[in-house]
Each structure stands twice: as C-alpha cells, then as structure tokens.
Design a protein around this motif. Structure first.
Motif, short mmCIF file in Angstrom:
data_model
loop_
_atom_site.label_atom_id
_atom_site.label_comp_id
_atom_site.label_asym_id
_atom_site.label_seq_id
_atom_site.Cartn_x
_atom_site.Cartn_y
_atom_site.Cartn_z
N LEU A 11 0.82 -1.21 0.00
CA LEU A 11 0.00 0.00 0.00
C LEU A 11 0.86 1.26 0.00
N MET A 12 1.92 1.27 0.78
CA MET A 12 2.81 2.43 0.79
C MET A 12 3.48 2.62 -0.56
N THR A 13 3.84 1.53 -1.21
CA THR A 13 4.44 1.61 -2.54
C THR A 13 3.46 2.18 -3.56
N ILE A 14 2.23 1.73 -3.51
CA ILE A 14 1.22 2.21 -4.45
C ILE A 14 0.95 3.69 -4.23
N VAL A 15 0.79 4.11 -2.99
CA VAL A 15 0.51 5.52 -2.70
C VAL A 15 1.68 6.39 -3.15
N THR A 16 2.90 5.99 -2.85
CA THR A 16 4.07 6.76 -3.27
C THR A 16 4.17 6.83 -4.78
N TYR A 17 3.92 5.73 -5.44
CA TYR A 17 3.97 5.69 -6.90
C TYR A 17 2.91 6.59 -7.51
N LEU A 18 1.69 6.56 -6.98
CA LEU A 18 0.61 7.39 -7.50
C LEU A 18 0.91 8.87 -7.33
N ILE A 19 1.45 9.24 -6.20
CA ILE A 19 1.78 10.64 -5.96
C ILE A 19 2.79 11.14 -6.99
N ARG A 20 3.70 10.30 -7.42
CA ARG A 20 4.72 10.72 -8.38
C ARG A 20 4.26 10.61 -9.82
N VAL A 21 3.39 9.67 -10.12
CA VAL A 21 3.01 9.43 -11.51
C VAL A 21 1.78 10.23 -11.94
N LEU A 22 0.83 10.43 -11.05
CA LEU A 22 -0.40 11.12 -11.44
C LEU A 22 -0.17 12.54 -11.98
N PRO A 23 0.66 13.36 -11.37
CA PRO A 23 0.87 14.68 -11.97
C PRO A 23 1.47 14.61 -13.38
N ILE A 24 2.34 13.67 -13.61
CA ILE A 24 2.96 13.53 -14.93
C ILE A 24 1.92 13.11 -15.97
N THR A 25 1.03 12.23 -15.60
CA THR A 25 0.06 11.71 -16.56
C THR A 25 -1.14 12.63 -16.73
N LEU A 26 -1.54 13.35 -15.70
CA LEU A 26 -2.75 14.17 -15.77
C LEU A 26 -2.49 15.58 -16.29
N ILE A 27 -1.34 16.11 -16.02
CA ILE A 27 -1.03 17.49 -16.44
C ILE A 27 -0.10 17.43 -17.64
N ARG A 28 -0.64 17.66 -18.80
CA ARG A 28 0.15 17.58 -20.03
C ARG A 28 0.53 18.96 -20.56
N LYS A 29 -0.28 19.98 -20.24
CA LYS A 29 -0.01 21.32 -20.74
C LYS A 29 0.86 22.09 -19.75
N GLU A 30 1.41 23.18 -20.23
CA GLU A 30 2.18 24.05 -19.36
C GLU A 30 1.23 24.74 -18.37
N ILE A 31 1.67 24.85 -17.12
CA ILE A 31 0.85 25.49 -16.10
C ILE A 31 1.02 27.00 -16.23
N LYS A 32 -0.07 27.70 -16.47
CA LYS A 32 -0.01 29.14 -16.70
C LYS A 32 -0.46 29.96 -15.51
N ASN A 33 -1.11 29.35 -14.56
CA ASN A 33 -1.56 30.05 -13.37
C ASN A 33 -0.35 30.46 -12.54
N LYS A 34 -0.21 31.77 -12.29
CA LYS A 34 0.99 32.25 -11.61
C LYS A 34 1.05 31.80 -10.15
N TYR A 35 -0.09 31.59 -9.52
CA TYR A 35 -0.10 31.16 -8.12
C TYR A 35 0.36 29.70 -8.00
#
Length: 101
Positions: A11-35
C-alpha cells in the motif's frame, strides 16, 4: 514476517507511486496560473528546509547548542555568504557551547 507487513508495504508503494506518476500523466499542458507556478517553484526549498531543520537541532548533544549554531549560521550567512565560513562558525559555536553545557 507476517502478511500485514507485506500488505502495508504494498500500500505504501502504491501511494508513493501514484503521488509521483499522477501529476505527470494528468497534467500535459504548461501550467499558466501564476499562483500554482509560484507554489511549485518553492516546493523543493520548503521540503529541504523541513527535512534539515530538525536534523540541525538534534545533531548535537544538546538542542541548545544546535539552536545557537543555527542562529549563528543564519547571521554569518546573511552577512558573508560563504559556505566554508558559515560551517566553520557553526562548528565553533557548537564546540564552545558543548564545553559549557
């Protein structure tokens, strides 16, 4: 070892893996929000500070000498940004403080 250990480890491995992989897979565009960009810019500095601050205080025999060395290091680094001098002053402060405590 019992099976609870392996389930917890999985479970710890899955949670750690998801935290690292989800942003890479879900956010494909450049982040333009300055905040959000500002927040993400400071994350590494905050993480490093959170990890090293307790180690600085607890690395000596007494938390007092660690705190005094931290304060001395901040003052010296602010006045003269030289890593060697800052580290040397911190070590000297710890040494002198440990002699008297």
């Amino acid at each position: 070892m019992n099976s609870k250990f392996y389930i917890t480890l999985l479970l710890m491995t899955i949670v750690t893996y998801l935290i690292r992989v989800l942003p890479i897979t879900l956010i494909r565009k450049e982040i333009k929000n300055k905040y959000i960009r500002s927040f993400l810019y400071y994350v590494p500095y905050v993480t490093l500070s959170v990890m090293t601050f307790p180690a600085i205080i607890n690395a000596t025999q007494s938390w007092i000498s660690g705190t005094l060395a931290l304060i001395a290091a901040i003052i010296v680094a602010w006045k003269k940004p030289n890593l060697f001098i800052t580290a040397a002053v911190s070590c000297i402060v710890v040494f002198i403080t440990e002699l008297f405590i």
